[in-house]
Design an enzyme around this catalytic site. Structure first.
Site, mmCIF file in Angstrom:
data_model
loop_
_atom_site.group_PDB
_atom_site.id
_atom_site.type_symbol
_atom_site.label_atom_id
_atom_site.label_comp_id
_atom_site.label_asym_id
_atom_site.label_seq_id
_atom_site.Cartn_x
_atom_site.Cartn_y
_atom_site.Cartn_z
ATOM 1 N N HIS A 145 -8.740 7.320 -1.822
ATOM 2 C CA HIS A 145 -7.646 7.427 -0.820
ATOM 3 C C HIS A 145 -6.121 6.325 -1.453
ATOM 4 C CE1 HIS A 145 -6.525 4.250 2.427
ATOM 5 N NE2 HIS A 145 -5.601 5.007 2.303
ATOM 6 N N HIS A 151 1.043 -0.672 0.183
ATOM 7 C CA HIS A 151 0.580 -0.281 -0.360
ATOM 8 C C HIS A 151 0.751 1.189 -0.327
ATOM 9 C CE1 HIS A 151 -2.722 2.700 0.455
ATOM 10 N NE2 HIS A 151 -2.319 3.268 1.861
ATOM 11 N N ASP A 198 0.994 -4.990 -20.933
ATOM 12 C CA ASP A 198 2.126 -5.870 -20.549
ATOM 13 C C ASP A 198 1.568 -6.726 -19.140
ATOM 14 O OD1 ASP A 198 3.516 -5.832 -22.275
ATOM 15 O OD2 ASP A 198 4.575 -4.265 -22.055
ATOM 16 N N TYR A 256 7.809 -12.679 -23.375
ATOM 17 C CA TYR A 256 8.289 -11.367 -23.192
ATOM 18 C C TYR A 256 9.371 -11.188 -22.128
ATOM 19 C CZ TYR A 256 8.297 -6.859 -21.403
ATOM 20 O OH TYR A 256 8.305 -5.483 -20.590
ATOM 21 N N HIS A 314 0.716 5.682 -1.009
ATOM 22 C CA HIS A 314 0.524 6.899 -1.348
ATOM 23 C C HIS A 314 1.371 7.616 -2.661
ATOM 24 C CE1 HIS A 314 -3.024 7.615 1.864
ATOM 25 N NE2 HIS A 314 -2.185 6.691 2.068
#
Lengths: 232, 232, 232, 232
Positions: free
Chosen positions: C172, C96, C121, C230, C98
């Site tokens: 958020h 998580h 991708d 790839y 910001h």
């Protein structure tokens, strides 16, 4: 010890500040430093990457643009510097960069509006953008004429080069100058930051207004006036 | 050992954080730290580059703006700091910067809207932008009046300086404060990041809406309320 | 040697990547790493700056959000992580942040459109933005409900958490995850870069169109399909 | 000492420049260097992070895309490089990145307009953006067809690959090339900077005009013409 060592040393150190201040990539810029007594200036050699510069590589050129000393070719912008030194006799150093935000304003052919005190701490007017040069000037002695484009832009606006120490050449990029190399480099960095803030200001408020006169003069005077006391 | 050594040390360290956090270039900012018992604060000297600062260069000033100790002149913004310390007796440190995004909002004369929880983790309202000062204030004791402009802006909105620890002075730049130097510098950095996010939010969605009240209060309370438990 | 040392070590290293990748300032983010056999995860302690982290400070928590080992309080987002681990049993790590651009999209309450192959991708759909939570959820067990908001958003769109490993929580900020800590952190960084590119794409062309299906599937398959090959 | 050591060494050094110049994150890019005499090129191995690269890991491939030497799989973009080397026999090095601003223009499906002399110093036309590939090409030998998409775009505009050394593949990202690895990497960095300046120029002036022809030719000729003298 050569007689121009001090100029080469100063010019070297000033040039090395440009990449540190994120004002140039590769060889997109140059600083020169004048020796008024000797009637010459030291300037970055042409096309040499910053990582390979050293004081002895700085080229010594007179105010007519002729190389006086140095094995390397001087910057391709040398004649522009020469014209400015010849006509503005109190300038001690000139900086040319293609710094990103200032160059974008030059490409947009717009003066940078005076929106706040960061700008007013340094000059009382918008940062002028000279119009693109005439075809005749471009096809003539181009770099030499670029110097006159700068001089004439300030003249036409009735600005003194001692008060307005930074400007844009339309479709090209910024020039800044000052009495010393440190001041000229400082001005080039301030111009880039002011250009960035002005861009953001207009994005945040499409109708943002020019700073009011009382505030412009207060900030400028506290830094530059006879009773100056500025210094954050 | 002088009696103000601890304040000078704290002020020095706090000032040095500003360039590290990319909140200032050159001398575009200053931090002060108050000693409430001694009735003074330590502040950055005027116009000294960050690279040349040292603790002993910090100037000791009282809450009326008079220098108590120090050989250098205090920052030109000293009176603004003094006014705030005098009127806000729980503030321990004040930070002034010209950080890019916050300054752009100040130049745009707009409050920074509260768009998300990053903002709400720190305050429950938009970040206020004080209007430009009156001509009378500008022509008077300018830096002193800047302090009152800040105090009056909060008053007129009925905000407490203990809850709103950051704001913009219109056409000028941001101020932030806190109980400690670390908190004040942290607030200055949070303000810059929130200013940047709010700019981008409006670019991405021109009709972006203010965060809803329940979410504002939830985030603020978990960090600041009596049952606070926040800490990512 | 404690039995959770390897989890603490992994969680520590993953958390330390966040500031290095410019995804967090101060304590604006956290990474957790699950030990599926042990039924626990290691997560960043609450409010501790990155510079002061060490492996032994990582807190061990079970999938119901209860602390199993550790002297410090776990991150205030711990319950969100717990809910995701409990319901998504192949997830090995959750991040998580910001981060600036991803958070701006979350604040703008918009999915990030799929404009190019950099995005394709990694996933075949726009990066979903969950709507803001209901007042009931906000006033209830907030961080716990945030986990359900994430799970329900993917469900309502019929996306699998094994295919869509990144999303936004409206108002958020972003969440990302993966089988390993390295993959989860990688996904958080890719999300930020894709968010930045999408912002710029819309600024450059206000009518930019979603990438066409054949190209989406080609790029995704070459990286993730049964015949994947790839690797730039 | 192997016979391809010099190519591997050059390719390694060129690849390592990409993250230093902020043109790639993770493995979002690759450089190859051709040995025209040997009929091969050295290219970055597939999916290996920059921090783990070494010269001996560079894979040697022929101009049909077949691996000649190397234990690792070559970059998934190898066939695109092979096609370009086969058809453009004076190209010595090719760079592919997903640099942020250039990729945003590619996603916006727009040529980058020529707004100033920074651009004109390098090419006399807008930086072309090839249209997205047809479904047939995408479903076919995709990376091979990407090479043809690039070649055909230049052909359709009547541009020479020796004069236009950089372009965008629509919905994908930029490619740049040059006679040497240093020049190709330089071109990739110039493209990114020009893309950034052009984005800002349009934001500052929505009606910004293309640079006038005399100025385009003056700047290009002073750098590339028979009497070239450029070098800032």
């Amino acid at each position: 010890m050569g007689k121009f060592d001090h100029l080469q040393q100063e010019a070297f150190q000033a040039n090395m500040q440009l990449p540190q201040l994120h004002l140039v990539i590769f060889t997109f810029g140059n600083v020169s430093v004048a020796g008024r007594e000797e009637g010459v200036f030291a300037i970055k050699p042409s096309g040499v990457p910053y990582a390979e510069l050293s004081p002895d590589k700085m080229v010594i050129v007179d105010f007519d643009g002729k190389t006086v000393e140095g094995k390397l070719r001087p910057s391709s912008d040398t004649k522009t510097h020469a014209v400015l030194y010849k006509h503005w006799n109190k300038v001690g150093s000139i900086v040319h960069t293609h710094s990103t935000y200032a160059t974008a304003w030059a490409q947009a052919l717009r003066d940078i509006p005076i929106f706040g005190t960061t700008h007013a701490d340094h000059l009382t007017v918008g940062i002028p953008c000279a119009p693109p040069m005439s075809d005749k000037m471009i096809k003539g002695d181009y770099e030499y004429e670029t110097g006159f484009q700068i001089i004439n832009c300030l003249k036409s606006r009735k600005y003194s080069y001692e008060e307005v120490e930074m400007m844009l050449v339309g479709n090209h990029a910024p020039f800044a100058w000052g009495k010393t190399a440190d001041k000229a480099v400082y001005n080039a960095a301030v111009l880039e930051e002011v250009a960035r803030m002005a861009f953001l200001t207009e994005q945040i408020n499409g109708k943002a207004k020019r700073l009011k006169k009382t505030l412009i003069h207060k900030h400028f005077e506290r830094k530059h006036g006879p009773d100056s006391y500025y210094g954050q």
